[in-house]
Write an enzyme that holds these catalytic residues in place. Structure first.
Site, PDB file in Angstrom:
ATOM      1  N   GLY A  12      23.427  91.707 -57.856  1.00  0.00           N
ATOM      2  CA  GLY A  12      22.674  92.355 -56.780  1.00  0.00           C
ATOM      3  C   GLY A  12      21.194  92.459 -57.101  1.00  0.00           C
ATOM      4  O   GLY A  12      20.510  93.402 -56.692  1.00  0.00           O
ATOM      5  N   GLY A  15      18.270  93.189 -54.546  1.00  0.00           N
ATOM      6  CA  GLY A  15      18.270  94.418 -53.772  1.00  0.00           C
ATOM      7  C   GLY A  15      17.125  95.353 -54.132  1.00  0.00           C
ATOM      8  O   GLY A  15      16.271  95.039 -54.961  1.00  0.00           O
ATOM      9  N   GLN A  16      17.127  96.518 -53.492  1.00  0.00           N
ATOM     10  CA  GLN A  16      16.033  97.484 -53.678  1.00  0.00           C
ATOM     11  C   GLN A  16      15.847  97.828 -55.156  1.00  0.00           C
ATOM     12  O   GLN A  16      14.720  97.794 -55.666  1.00  0.00           O
ATOM     13  CB  GLN A  16      16.315  98.763 -52.871  1.00  0.00           C
ATOM     14  CG  GLN A  16      15.155  99.750 -52.893  1.00  0.00           C
ATOM     15  CD  GLN A  16      15.516 101.122 -52.325  1.00  0.00           C
ATOM     16  OE1 GLN A  16      16.682 101.421 -52.061  1.00  0.00           O
ATOM     17  NE2 GLN A  16      14.507 101.958 -52.141  1.00  0.00           N
ATOM     18  N   ASP A  38      22.609  87.141 -57.269  1.00  0.00           N
ATOM     19  CA  ASP A  38      22.830  87.843 -56.001  1.00  0.00           C
ATOM     20  C   ASP A  38      23.586  86.885 -55.090  1.00  0.00           C
ATOM     21  O   ASP A  38      23.575  85.681 -55.315  1.00  0.00           O
ATOM     22  CB  ASP A  38      21.494  88.251 -55.348  1.00  0.00           C
ATOM     23  CG  ASP A  38      21.648  89.421 -54.376  1.00  0.00           C
ATOM     24  OD1 ASP A  38      21.184  90.537 -54.698  1.00  0.00           O
ATOM     25  OD2 ASP A  38      22.253  89.231 -53.294  1.00  0.00           O
ATOM     26  N   ILE A  39      24.193  87.443 -54.049  1.00  0.00           N
ATOM     27  CA  ILE A  39      24.890  86.589 -53.083  1.00  0.00           C
ATOM     28  C   ILE A  39      23.882  85.820 -52.233  1.00  0.00           C
ATOM     29  O   ILE A  39      24.179  84.781 -51.683  1.00  0.00           O
ATOM     30  CB  ILE A  39      25.838  87.445 -52.197  1.00  0.00           C
ATOM     31  CG1 ILE A  39      26.864  86.572 -51.488  1.00  0.00           C
ATOM     32  CG2 ILE A  39      25.046  88.303 -51.228  1.00  0.00           C
ATOM     33  CD1 ILE A  39      27.980  87.362 -50.819  1.00  0.00           C
ATOM     34  N   TYR A 147      31.854 104.196 -48.281  1.00  0.00           N
ATOM     35  CA  TYR A 147      30.962 103.996 -49.439  1.00  0.00           C
ATOM     36  C   TYR A 147      31.253 105.044 -50.519  1.00  0.00           C
ATOM     37  O   TYR A 147      31.432 104.734 -51.695  1.00  0.00           O
ATOM     38  CB  TYR A 147      29.523 104.087 -48.961  1.00  0.00           C
ATOM     39  CG  TYR A 147      28.460 104.029 -50.030  1.00  0.00           C
ATOM     40  CD1 TYR A 147      28.269 102.883 -50.788  1.00  0.00           C
ATOM     41  CD2 TYR A 147      27.618 105.124 -50.257  1.00  0.00           C
ATOM     42  CE1 TYR A 147      27.266 102.820 -51.755  1.00  0.00           C
ATOM     43  CE2 TYR A 147      26.610 105.066 -51.209  1.00  0.00           C
ATOM     44  CZ  TYR A 147      26.435 103.911 -51.958  1.00  0.00           C
ATOM     45  OH  TYR A 147      25.454 103.859 -52.911  1.00  0.00           O
ATOM     46  N   ILE A 177      16.765 106.495 -53.120  1.00  0.00           N
ATOM     47  CA  ILE A 177      15.673 105.921 -53.911  1.00  0.00           C
ATOM     48  C   ILE A 177      14.530 105.480 -52.988  1.00  0.00           C
ATOM     49  O   ILE A 177      14.738 104.748 -52.018  1.00  0.00           O
ATOM     50  CB  ILE A 177      16.163 104.711 -54.746  1.00  0.00           C
ATOM     51  CG1 ILE A 177      17.344 105.112 -55.644  1.00  0.00           C
ATOM     52  CG2 ILE A 177      15.015 104.144 -55.582  1.00  0.00           C
ATOM     53  CD1 ILE A 177      17.060 106.207 -56.672  1.00  0.00           C
TER      54      ILE A 177
END
Ligand SMILES: NC(=O)c1ccc[n+]([C@@H]2O[C@H](COP(=O)([O-])OP(=O)(O)OC[C@H]3O[C@@H](n4cnc5c(N)ncnc54)[C@H](O)[C@@H]3O)[C@@H](O)[C@H]2O)c1
Length: 322
Positions: A12, A15-16, A38-39, A147, A177
């Site tokens: 990942g 991501g952020q 990552d995907i 989640y 975040i």
């Protein structure tokens, strides 16, 4: 084995959090020692230019195994996940990615006897039955989102691998975040980032939670610091492993808007709550991070004022260069 010989896999990584964690790890361990995956392909060139990048769907165990073997990985930062808001839109995808992806990481780590694994959790493990103020680390965990359910299961799985197999698995419960590099990927606290982009671009923002919504938040430099500090901690000093509460700051949506308005006079924030309000209402307003402070020396550096100042400066520079 010394720190400099670590070989790290980040899932990942686009991501952020991954997009800011990866360069920090590369600065520390060497560009070629940190494999970003990552995907999806990276949006900016630097993740793939600075060091190795491999496309990896964490649900694809065979490819994960091949990458871990071919790069001789010994440490994994498992950042790939489906976050809360997207998870409510696609619950079964959230289960597959967050649980099957994590199981693939843990199983490969067990089989190959990896040195250490980082698996982040979230304040989404809490639910309406959890005390809203100063939520303890050990408390009722009855989340109402898919989640949150995957994050509770993830914490328990991580601890199971510690106890059952002696694998070194660690994780913190990140709060929301806030960061200026990569936009967040579908969480409930995304408004605390979007508001900065819209304040700078248009001078106004329509916020998707009520103005009195207070949630635990953290600025990215503290998020990275917590991740690195926990991974550096002596295993024997840790009583728990995968469920550390870490607090940065807590503020209401209105307090954040007011703080931004101090720097951007005339900034207007309106409030139009959507389905994410119910998720926000199910989470605590503040959390107790005593265990992280006493077991591995956690201390945040940013508060609302210093974060707002730094965000506006960094994002302002970036947006004006676009
Ligand atoms: N950002 C936050 O506010 C926050 C708060 C609490 C916990 N967390 C946790 O921190 C971790 C990182 O979160 P983030 O904010 O960087 O999330 P993000 O959504 O910004 O990034 C996640 C990345 O995972 C990738 N991904 C999705 N499905 C994948 C798959 N099947 N295989 C491989 N990659 C896949 C996405 O492309 C994305 O780049 C996650 O575990 C998340 O639950 C984040």
């Amino acid at each position: 084995m010394t720190r400099m010989t670590r070989r790290i896999l980040v899932t990942g990584a686009c991501g952020q959090i991954g997009s800011e964690l990866t360069p920090v790890l590369r600065a520390r361990y060497g560009n070629d020692h940190v494999i970003a995956t990552d995907i999806r392909p990276p949006e900016t060139a630097c993740l793939a230019d600075q060091g190795p990048f491999e496309q990896l769907n964490v649900c694809d165990r065979e490819t994960m195994e091949r990458i871990i073997a071919s790069y001789e990985i010994d440490t994994v930062y498992h950042m790939a996940a489906i976050l809360s808001a997207t998870g409510e839109e696609r619950p079964s995808l959230a289960w597959d990615v967050n649980i099957c992806g994590l199981m693939n990481v843990l199983e490969i780590a067990r089989e190959r006897q990896l040195h250490r694994v980082f698996c982040p959790s979230s304040i989404a493990v809490f639910g309406p039955e959890t005390p809203r103020a100063c939520a303890p680390q050990t408390t009722i965990l009855q989340p109402t989102t898919m989640y949150g359910i995957t994050k509770v299961a993830g914490e328990l799985l991580g601890e199971y691998y510690v106890q059952r197999y002696g694998l070194d698995v660690r994780g913190v419960r990140y709060p929301g975040i806030v960061s200026s590099e990569t936009p967040p990927g579908g969480g409930t606290t995304d408004y605390a980032v979007d508001i900065f982009y819209q304040a700078l671009r248009t001078g106004s923002y329509s916020c998707f939670v009520r103005e009195d919504t207070v949630l635990p938040m953290m600025y990215m430099p503290d998020c990275i610091k917590a991740t690195i500090d926990l991974m550096d901690a002596d295993f024997d000093s840790l009583e728990g492993h995968c469920n550390f509460n870490i607090a940065g700051m807590s503020f209401s949506a209105k307090q954040l808007a007011d703080e931004i308005a101090k720097h951007i006079p005339g900034f207007v924030c309106t409030y139009e709550p959507d389905f994410r309000q119910a998720i926000a209402d199910s989470w605590p307003r503040t959390i107790d991070d005593e265990a992280a402070r006493s077991q591995w020396g956690w201390t945040p550096q940013y508060d609302l004022q210093s974060m707002t100042e730094d965000m506006l400066e960094k994002l302002g520079t970036r947006l004006s260069a676009e």
